[in-house]
Design an enzyme around this catalytic site. Structure first.
Site, PDB file in Angstrom:
ATOM      1  N   GLU A  46       4.806  -5.237   6.965  1.00  0.00           N
ATOM      2  CA  GLU A  46       4.089  -4.186   7.702  1.00  0.00           C
ATOM      3  C   GLU A  46       4.588  -4.027   9.134  1.00  0.00           C
ATOM      4  O   GLU A  46       4.574  -2.933   9.694  1.00  0.00           O
ATOM      5  CB  GLU A  46       2.576  -4.491   7.733  1.00  0.00           C
ATOM      6  CG  GLU A  46       1.865  -4.337   6.397  1.00  0.00           C
ATOM      7  CD  GLU A  46       1.824  -5.604   5.567  1.00  0.00           C
ATOM      8  OE1 GLU A  46       2.651  -6.517   5.796  1.00  0.00           O
ATOM      9  OE2 GLU A  46       0.962  -5.693   4.677  1.00  0.00           O
ATOM     10  N   GLU A  90      -0.716  -9.320  -0.577  1.00  0.00           N
ATOM     11  CA  GLU A  90      -2.135  -9.590  -0.299  1.00  0.00           C
ATOM     12  C   GLU A  90      -2.966  -9.544  -1.570  1.00  0.00           C
ATOM     13  O   GLU A  90      -3.870 -10.357  -1.771  1.00  0.00           O
ATOM     14  CB  GLU A  90      -2.654  -8.576   0.727  1.00  0.00           C
ATOM     15  CG  GLU A  90      -2.020  -8.786   2.098  1.00  0.00           C
ATOM     16  CD  GLU A  90      -2.339  -7.653   3.067  1.00  0.00           C
ATOM     17  OE1 GLU A  90      -2.090  -6.479   2.722  1.00  0.00           O
ATOM     18  OE2 GLU A  90      -2.829  -7.936   4.169  1.00  0.00           O
ATOM     19  N   ALA A 134       0.863  -1.176   0.000  1.00  0.00           N
ATOM     20  CA  ALA A 134       0.000   0.000   0.000  1.00  0.00           C
ATOM     21  C   ALA A 134       0.904   1.233   0.000  1.00  0.00           C
ATOM     22  O   ALA A 134       2.064   1.166   0.427  1.00  0.00           O
ATOM     23  CB  ALA A 134      -0.888  -0.014   1.231  1.00  0.00           C
TER      24      ALA A 134
HETATM   25  N1  CO8 Z   1       4.581   3.089  -0.869  1.00  0.00           N
HETATM   26  C1  CO8 Z   1       4.977   4.244  -1.435  1.00  0.00           C
HETATM   27  N2  CO8 Z   1       6.135   4.367  -2.121  1.00  0.00           N
HETATM   28  C2  CO8 Z   1       6.929   3.272  -2.228  1.00  0.00           C
HETATM   29  C3  CO8 Z   1       6.563   2.045  -1.660  1.00  0.00           C
HETATM   30  C4  CO8 Z   1       5.319   1.969  -0.960  1.00  0.00           C
HETATM   31  N3  CO8 Z   1       4.870   0.830  -0.403  1.00  0.00           N
HETATM   32  N4  CO8 Z   1       7.544   1.152  -1.918  1.00  0.00           N
HETATM   33  C5  CO8 Z   1       8.476   1.792  -2.638  1.00  0.00           C
HETATM   34  N5  CO8 Z   1       8.114   3.082  -2.824  1.00  0.00           N
HETATM   35  C6  CO8 Z   1       8.837   4.138  -3.546  1.00  0.00           C
HETATM   36  C7  CO8 Z   1      10.048   4.607  -2.748  1.00  0.00           C
HETATM   37  O1  CO8 Z   1       9.671   5.550  -1.772  1.00  0.00           O
HETATM   38  C8  CO8 Z   1      10.906   5.180  -3.842  1.00  0.00           C
HETATM   39  O2  CO8 Z   1      10.434   6.461  -4.164  1.00  0.00           O
HETATM   40  P1  CO8 Z   1      11.484   7.667  -4.427  1.00  0.00           P
HETATM   41  O3  CO8 Z   1      12.261   7.244  -5.634  1.00  0.00           O
HETATM   42  O4  CO8 Z   1      10.594   8.852  -4.670  1.00  0.00           O
HETATM   43  O5  CO8 Z   1      12.338   7.763  -3.217  1.00  0.00           O
HETATM   44  C9  CO8 Z   1      10.632   4.272  -5.036  1.00  0.00           C
HETATM   45  O6  CO8 Z   1       9.385   3.610  -4.732  1.00  0.00           O
HETATM   46  C10 CO8 Z   1      11.685   3.197  -5.225  1.00  0.00           C
HETATM   47  O7  CO8 Z   1      11.860   2.534  -3.997  1.00  0.00           O
HETATM   48  P2  CO8 Z   1      13.298   2.281  -3.333  1.00  0.00           P
HETATM   49  O8  CO8 Z   1      14.243   3.376  -3.691  1.00  0.00           O
HETATM   50  O9  CO8 Z   1      13.090   2.011  -1.885  1.00  0.00           O
HETATM   51  O10 CO8 Z   1      13.736   0.962  -4.136  1.00  0.00           O
HETATM   52  P3  CO8 Z   1      14.695  -0.190  -3.618  1.00  0.00           P
HETATM   53  O11 CO8 Z   1      14.935  -1.067  -4.799  1.00  0.00           O
HETATM   54  O12 CO8 Z   1      15.857   0.350  -2.886  1.00  0.00           O
HETATM   55  O13 CO8 Z   1      13.800  -0.994  -2.531  1.00  0.00           O
HETATM   56  C11 CO8 Z   1      11.809  -2.064  -1.713  1.00  0.00           C
HETATM   57  C12 CO8 Z   1      12.657  -1.657  -2.935  1.00  0.00           C
HETATM   58  C13 CO8 Z   1      12.575  -3.117  -0.894  1.00  0.00           C
HETATM   59  C14 CO8 Z   1      10.518  -2.652  -2.231  1.00  0.00           C
HETATM   60  C15 CO8 Z   1      11.552  -0.817  -0.826  1.00  0.00           C
HETATM   61  O14 CO8 Z   1      11.050   0.212  -1.650  1.00  0.00           O
HETATM   62  C16 CO8 Z   1      10.567  -1.058   0.276  1.00  0.00           C
HETATM   63  O15 CO8 Z   1      10.915  -1.628   1.297  1.00  0.00           O
HETATM   64  N6  CO8 Z   1       9.310  -0.594   0.088  1.00  0.00           N
HETATM   65  C17 CO8 Z   1       8.273  -0.667   1.096  1.00  0.00           C
HETATM   66  C18 CO8 Z   1       7.756  -2.076   1.232  1.00  0.00           C
HETATM   67  C19 CO8 Z   1       6.691  -2.122   2.305  1.00  0.00           C
HETATM   68  O16 CO8 Z   1       6.941  -1.854   3.464  1.00  0.00           O
HETATM   69  N7  CO8 Z   1       5.479  -2.502   1.920  1.00  0.00           N
HETATM   70  C20 CO8 Z   1       4.374  -2.610   2.836  1.00  0.00           C
HETATM   71  C21 CO8 Z   1       3.615  -1.340   2.834  1.00  0.00           C
HETATM   72  S1  CO8 Z   1       2.355  -1.322   4.078  1.00  0.00           S
HETATM   73  C22 CO8 Z   1       1.128  -2.213   3.377  1.00  0.00           C
HETATM   74  O17 CO8 Z   1       1.194  -2.670   2.282  1.00  0.00           O
HETATM   75  C23 CO8 Z   1      -0.049  -2.342   4.239  1.00  0.00           C
HETATM   76  C24 CO8 Z   1      -1.124  -3.052   3.500  1.00  0.00           C
HETATM   77  C25 CO8 Z   1      -2.321  -2.888   4.326  1.00  0.00           C
HETATM   78  C26 CO8 Z   1      -3.511  -3.309   3.601  1.00  0.00           C
HETATM   79  C27 CO8 Z   1      -3.801  -2.412   2.478  1.00  0.00           C
HETATM   80  C28 CO8 Z   1      -5.181  -2.052   2.557  1.00  0.00           C
HETATM   81  C29 CO8 Z   1      -6.039  -2.978   1.921  1.00  0.00           C
END
Ligand code: CO8
Length: 259
Positions: free
Chosen positions: A133, A113, A66
């Site tokens: 999460e 999910e 998300a």
């Molecule tokens: N949300 C918003 N932006 C994101 C997300 C995200 N989940 N994931 C990545 N991005 C963005 C980054 O902020 C970044 O943006 P910018 O270039 O502007 O800084 C861009 O995507 C690229 O990401 P990274 O530079 O971090 O890329 P890497 O290759 O270094 O890392 C990862 C990739 C490992 C995927 C890393 O981006 C990461 O850990 N992302 C977050 C993963 C995460 O925690 N996901 C869970 C989110 S919470 C959730 O999903 C709750 C669900 C609840 C239910 C939903 C309701 C139904």
């Protein structure tokens, strides 16, 4: 219809393909994307020509969760009163035709999910699944604590939900989270092959099979077995059953008309 966060196309007049398309955010899922995804799936569910659907992302990310930026500012009162984030996710559950997830790269949090809400997952060898999460101070909110243990058992689900660690495609296949793993270059061919095969079958039987398998996750075994038996018997009222069995007996290909 024009969409902002997804791209849609129809293959061979029978398979609807949705590509999640927020590349800068690694396909992070926000309200608009989930609304558009739901609208596209619903339109194809109602379209006689479409027999199966595929949801996919980019090579790097199916969906990285998300949208954390959009969620970060919510208070409990906002989230609860507005049913934010989760409110438009249930549409996918109501889709009656099969939906396949073709996953490459990250499928994390809501992305994992979303993949699990599909009927089965075909993964590229670079796929990574996880429920991170817990590292954000929350828990999965779209079925991760419910569908994951049903798919892979308690120990693996607890491991993933409590540590937030990612698993690779090989582990995901070993534990039964995904049905097939192929090289990235083969991912769409494999998913399309499966989807076209399904689209060529009796639509009524396919929908009944999906409905009945889903019952296995939502009730007791005896309820599920009774539900399956009733659907099985009901299929003898269809033309497709007559056609399918007659074709087998007479050693000829079946031509299903979905009647
Ligand atoms: N949300 C918003 N932006 C994101 C997300 C995200 N989940 N994931 C990545 N991005 C963005 C980054 O902020 C970044 O943006 P910018 O270039 O502007 O800084 C861009 O995507 C690229 O990401 P990274 O530079 O971090 O890329 P890497 O290759 O270094 O890392 C990862 C990739 C490992 C995927 C890393 O981006 C990461 O850990 N992302 C977050 C993963 C995460 O925690 N996901 C869970 C989110 S919470 C959730 O999903 C709750 C669900 C609840 C239910 C939903 C309701 C139904």
């Amino acid at each position: 219809m024009a969409y902002e966060t997804i791209a849609v196309r129809v293959e061979a007049d029978q398979v609807g393909v949705i590509t999640l398309d927020r590349p800068k955010q690694l396909n992070a899922l926000n309200d608009l994307l989930m609304n558009e995804l739901g609208a596209a799936l619903k339109a194809w569910d109602a379209d006689e020509k479409i027999g199966c659907m595929i949801i996919t992302g980019s090579e790097k990310a199916f969906a990285a969760g998300a949208d954390i930026g959009a969620m970060a500012k919510y208070s409990f009162a906002d989230a609860y009163k507005g049913d934010y984030i989760t409110r438009n996710w249930e549409t996918i559950r109501a889709i009656r035709k099969p939906v396949i997830a073709a996953v490459s790269g990250f499928a994390l949090g809501g992305g994992c999910e979303l993949a699990m809400m599909c009927d089965f997952i075909i993964a590229a060898d670079n796929a990574r699944f996880g429920q991170p999460e817990i590292k954000l101070g929350v828990i999965p909110g779209a079925g991760g604590t419910q569908r994951l243990p049903r798919a892979v058992g308690k120990s693996k689900a607890m491991d993933m939900a409590l540590t937030g660690r990612m698993i690779d495609a090989a582990e995901a296949e070993r534990i039964g989270l995904v049905s097939r793993v192929v090289a990235y270059g083969q991912l769409m061919d494999e998913a399309l092959g499966a989807a076209l095969g399904i689209a060529g079958l009796s639509r009524i039987a396919v929908m009944a099979a999906k409905e009945s398998v889903n019952r296995a996750f939502e009730g007791t075994l005896s309820d599920g077995l009774m539900f399956e038996r009733r659907l099985f018997h009901a299929l003898f009222a269809t033309h497709d059953q007559k056609e399918g069995m007659d074709a087998f007996v007479n050693k000829r290909p079946a031509h299903f008309t979905h009647q």
